[in-house]
Scaffold this motif. Structure first.
Motif, PDB file in Angstrom:
ATOM      1  N   ILE A  68      21.251  10.593 -40.340  1.00 47.34           N
ATOM      2  CA  ILE A  68      22.587  10.424 -39.752  1.00 47.34           C
ATOM      3  C   ILE A  68      22.807   8.976 -39.325  1.00 47.34           C
ATOM      4  N   PHE A  69      21.754   8.321 -38.811  1.00 44.95           N
ATOM      5  CA  PHE A  69      21.918   6.937 -38.379  1.00 44.95           C
ATOM      6  C   PHE A  69      21.990   5.993 -39.570  1.00 44.95           C
ATOM      7  N   ALA A  70      21.318   6.351 -40.642  1.00 43.40           N
ATOM      8  CA  ALA A  70      21.420   5.549 -41.859  1.00 43.40           C
ATOM      9  C   ALA A  70      22.847   5.617 -42.409  1.00 43.40           C
ATOM     10  N   ILE A  71      23.460   6.801 -42.349  1.00 43.80           N
ATOM     11  CA  ILE A  71      24.838   6.971 -42.833  1.00 43.80           C
ATOM     12  C   ILE A  71      25.802   6.181 -41.950  1.00 43.80           C
ATOM     13  N   ILE A  72      25.605   6.276 -40.627  1.00 46.90           N
ATOM     14  CA  ILE A  72      26.448   5.525 -39.692  1.00 46.90           C
ATOM     15  C   ILE A  72      26.291   4.033 -39.932  1.00 46.90           C
ATOM     16  N   ASN A  73      25.061   3.595 -40.088  1.00 48.21           N
ATOM     17  CA  ASN A  73      24.756   2.190 -40.355  1.00 48.21           C
ATOM     18  C   ASN A  73      25.469   1.708 -41.620  1.00 48.21           C
ATOM     19  N   ASP A  74      25.366   2.499 -42.695  1.00 46.84           N
ATOM     20  CA  ASP A  74      25.987   2.117 -43.973  1.00 46.84           C
ATOM     21  C   ASP A  74      27.506   2.062 -43.862  1.00 46.84           C
ATOM     22  N   GLN A  75      28.085   2.993 -43.098  1.00 45.04           N
ATOM     23  CA  GLN A  75      29.535   3.003 -42.939  1.00 45.04           C
ATOM     24  C   GLN A  75      30.011   1.782 -42.154  1.00 45.04           C
ATOM     25  N   LEU A  76      29.267   1.389 -41.144  1.00 43.97           N
ATOM     26  CA  LEU A  76      29.603   0.173 -40.399  1.00 43.97           C
ATOM     27  C   LEU A  76      29.578  -1.043 -41.317  1.00 43.97           C
ATOM     28  N   LEU A  77      28.575  -1.101 -42.183  1.00 45.28           N
ATOM     29  CA  LEU A  77      28.470  -2.219 -43.121  1.00 45.28           C
ATOM     30  C   LEU A  77      29.621  -2.199 -44.135  1.00 45.28           C
ATOM     31  N   ASN A 107      31.853  -9.162 -39.171  1.00 45.04           N
ATOM     32  CA  ASN A 107      30.585  -9.159 -39.900  1.00 45.04           C
ATOM     33  C   ASN A 107      29.566  -8.363 -39.104  1.00 45.04           C
ATOM     34  N   CYS A 108      28.591  -7.812 -39.786  1.00 44.70           N
ATOM     35  CA  CYS A 108      27.524  -7.079 -39.116  1.00 44.70           C
ATOM     36  C   CYS A 108      26.191  -7.790 -39.306  1.00 44.70           C
ATOM     37  N   ILE A 109      25.429  -7.866 -38.213  1.00 44.10           N
ATOM     38  CA  ILE A 109      24.069  -8.363 -38.294  1.00 44.10           C
ATOM     39  C   ILE A 109      23.148  -7.161 -38.162  1.00 44.10           C
ATOM     40  N   TRP A 110      22.305  -6.991 -39.112  1.00 42.85           N
ATOM     41  CA  TRP A 110      21.371  -5.861 -39.132  1.00 42.85           C
ATOM     42  C   TRP A 110      19.989  -6.423 -39.393  1.00 42.85           C
ATOM     43  N   GLU A 111      19.112  -6.300 -38.389  1.00 44.42           N
ATOM     44  CA  GLU A 111      17.816  -6.968 -38.491  1.00 44.42           C
ATOM     45  C   GLU A 111      16.652  -5.998 -38.659  1.00 44.42           C
ATOM     46  N   GLY A 112      16.942  -4.860 -39.275  1.00 45.98           N
ATOM     47  CA  GLY A 112      15.874  -3.976 -39.704  1.00 45.98           C
ATOM     48  C   GLY A 112      15.181  -3.164 -38.640  1.00 45.98           C
ATOM     49  N   ALA A 113      15.878  -2.796 -37.564  1.00 47.96           N
ATOM     50  CA  ALA A 113      15.260  -1.971 -36.521  1.00 47.96           C
ATOM     51  C   ALA A 113      15.294  -0.497 -36.922  1.00 47.96           C
ATOM     52  N   GLY A 166      29.938  -8.294 -30.195  1.00 46.28           N
ATOM     53  CA  GLY A 166      29.811  -6.910 -29.747  1.00 46.28           C
ATOM     54  C   GLY A 166      28.555  -6.293 -30.333  1.00 46.28           C
ATOM     55  N   ILE A 167      28.133  -5.168 -29.732  1.00 40.29           N
ATOM     56  CA  ILE A 167      26.910  -4.494 -30.190  1.00 40.29           C
ATOM     57  C   ILE A 167      27.131  -2.988 -30.241  1.00 40.29           C
ATOM     58  N   PHE A 168      26.647  -2.370 -31.318  1.00 38.47           N
ATOM     59  CA  PHE A 168      26.570  -0.917 -31.434  1.00 38.47           C
ATOM     60  C   PHE A 168      25.123  -0.525 -31.148  1.00 38.47           C
ATOM     61  N   PHE A 169      24.927   0.426 -30.236  1.00 38.48           N
ATOM     62  CA  PHE A 169      23.568   0.797 -29.840  1.00 38.48           C
ATOM     63  C   PHE A 169      23.406   2.311 -29.797  1.00 38.48           C
ATOM     64  N   SER A 170      22.420   2.806 -30.521  1.00 38.84           N
ATOM     65  CA  SER A 170      22.031   4.217 -30.425  1.00 38.84           C
ATOM     66  C   SER A 170      20.739   4.267 -29.618  1.00 38.84           C
ATOM     67  N   PRO A 171      20.792   4.796 -28.383  1.00 33.31           N
ATOM     68  CA  PRO A 171      19.621   4.757 -27.502  1.00 33.31           C
ATOM     69  C   PRO A 171      18.371   5.371 -28.127  1.00 33.31           C
ATOM     70  N   LEU A 172      17.243   4.790 -27.780  1.00 31.06           N
ATOM     71  CA  LEU A 172      15.951   5.265 -28.265  1.00 31.06           C
ATOM     72  C   LEU A 172      15.631   6.652 -27.721  1.00 31.06           C
ATOM     73  N   GLU A 173      14.865   7.421 -28.486  1.00 36.39           N
ATOM     74  CA  GLU A 173      14.336   8.693 -28.007  1.00 36.39           C
ATOM     75  C   GLU A 173      12.921   8.869 -28.546  1.00 36.39           C
ATOM     76  N   ARG A 174      12.170   9.761 -27.899  1.00 35.38           N
ATOM     77  CA  ARG A 174      10.827  10.122 -28.331  1.00 35.38           C
ATOM     78  C   ARG A 174       9.886   8.923 -28.454  1.00 35.38           C
ATOM     79  N   GLU A 229      32.952   9.163 -39.573  1.00 40.83           N
ATOM     80  CA  GLU A 229      34.012   9.082 -38.566  1.00 40.83           C
ATOM     81  C   GLU A 229      33.449   8.558 -37.241  1.00 40.83           C
ATOM     82  N   ILE A 230      32.204   8.888 -36.943  1.00 41.94           N
ATOM     83  CA  ILE A 230      31.555   8.337 -35.746  1.00 41.94           C
ATOM     84  C   ILE A 230      31.525   6.814 -35.841  1.00 41.94           C
ATOM     85  N   ALA A 231      31.189   6.305 -37.024  1.00 42.25           N
ATOM     86  CA  ALA A 231      31.159   4.850 -37.230  1.00 42.25           C
ATOM     87  C   ALA A 231      32.560   4.256 -37.099  1.00 42.25           C
TER      88      ALA A 231
END
Length: 363
Positions: free
Chosen positions: A92-101, A110-116, A142-150, A325-327
């Protein structure tokens, strides 16, 4: 004769003209009466459009003067940093990431994506801190952040990251969940699915299929959104007059057969809702080792509709999130923040849908 334009049609046209500087900052928009006649709509419809544009900071309405464009056009696209550590674990995060790009191709940002997006939780933890520091040093808009879990100390780390971004005065939008648990609320915008309702839908589906005993299974350290899903399951089960207590909630490793064995199974009457598809997939294997048959003894479903879900031994019923749509809405909120970063925080909960497969059908 063409169809009469709607409020949304007129809103989109005017907003696009303002953003692209067809109406420059300081210029007057046509009066509500003139625009209503131009589009063949009522004056209240145009007033609604102008009110929406004003609420978003594009114009200012002044009684006796008219509607003035306040949006400042800039040829420089914004630069947004992506902090989506879950991309290495969940699709799901890969899909959101791709949609943002993809949306960045509009030229507005522009989006900066540094491989996290590493699959290792410890590596993701290190990368996310490094990326955050880099984004702040680069002074992104600006920053888009999905909080860490586990990961160890995820709660404190998420708060630390948000504080650093806030102290740098960089607008921030949280994706998928807040950094605090209810009833607390952070000061940041949050975009996610309606997790409570998603739990309700999953529970109702299994009850409709004949389940009278429901369990919920999740891994330790899961996101706070899991608590909302459990609440939705509990609320739905109790409304049907069935029991749902702490004995029906299991927090552990689905690979541990001895732990899984603790779940009470009433053959033909039991359903299990898992916090996500990866948990469900492993749990299905453990149940198989215990001789508990899916679609005969129990039904099971998950969340996220991962690609592999339909290819499991028993294709998995799963709740699908509206990732694109989330993106899209996250972008809208971040653009809103760029105009005024002191706005009251907004929470947007989107609906998803359940994808029904063999794992939730009694044979």
């Amino acid at each position: 004769m063409g169809l009469k334009p709607t409020f949304k049609d007129i809103y989109v046209i005017l907003k696009d003209q303002i953003v692209k500087a067809s109406f420059s900052s300081g210029s007057m928009l046509p009066t509500e009466q003139v625009l209503a006649k131009r589009y063949g709509v009522s004056r209240p419809t145009v007033a609604k459009v102008y009110n929406q544009l004003q609420a978003e900071g594009f114009v200012k309405k002044t009684k006796g003067l008219g509607t003035v464009v306040t949006h400042q056009y800039s040829n420089r696209p914004y630069t947004f940093g992506l902090l989506l550590p879950g991309s290495g674990e969940s699709e799901i995060f890969a899909i959101i990431n791709d949609q943002l790009l993809r949306q960045s191709e509009s030229g507005l940002f522009n989006c900066i994506w540094e491989g996290a997006t590493a699959s290792s939780a410890d590596i993701r933890k290190t990368l996310i801190e490094t990326c955050c520091e880099n984004y702040i040093q680069k002074k992104v808009d600006g920053i888009f952040f999905s909080p860490l879990e586990r990961v160890p100390n995820a709660y404190d780390l998420n708060l630390k990251i948000c504080k650093a971004i806030k102290d740098a005065n960089i607008p921030l939008v949280l994706i998928d969940r807040d950094v605090v648990t209810a009833p607390e609320r952070s000061e940041f915008d949050v975009v996610s699915i309606d997790n409570f309702n998603a739990g309700c839908i999953a529970a109702q589906h299994l009850i409709d299929r004949g389940c009278e005993r429901l369990h919920f299974f999740y891994r330790p350290g899961s996101a706070s959104s899991v608590d909302l899903r459990i609440s939705g399951v509990r609320d739905t089960v109790l409304k049907h007059g069935y029991s749902f207590t702490e004995k029906n909630v299991f927090c552990g490793n689905p690979e541990e057969v001895h732990y899984v064995k603790q779940m009470e199974v009433i053959p033909g009457k039991t359903g299990i809702i898992c916090a996500n598809d990866s948990t469900a997939a492993v749990l299905m294997s453990s149940l198989d080792d215990l001789g508990i048959e899916i679609s005969k003894d129990i039904l099971i479903c998950g969340f996220d509709d991962m690609k592999y879900s339909k290819h499991l031994k028993h294709s998995l019923t799963s709740f699908r999130q509206p990732c694109e749509e989330i993106a899209n809405i996250s972008i809208e909120l971040l653009m809103r923040r760029l105009k005024d970063n002191n706005r009251i925080p907004i929470t947007i909960n989107l609906n998803g849908d359940i994808v029904i497969r063999d794992s939730s059908r009694f044979l």
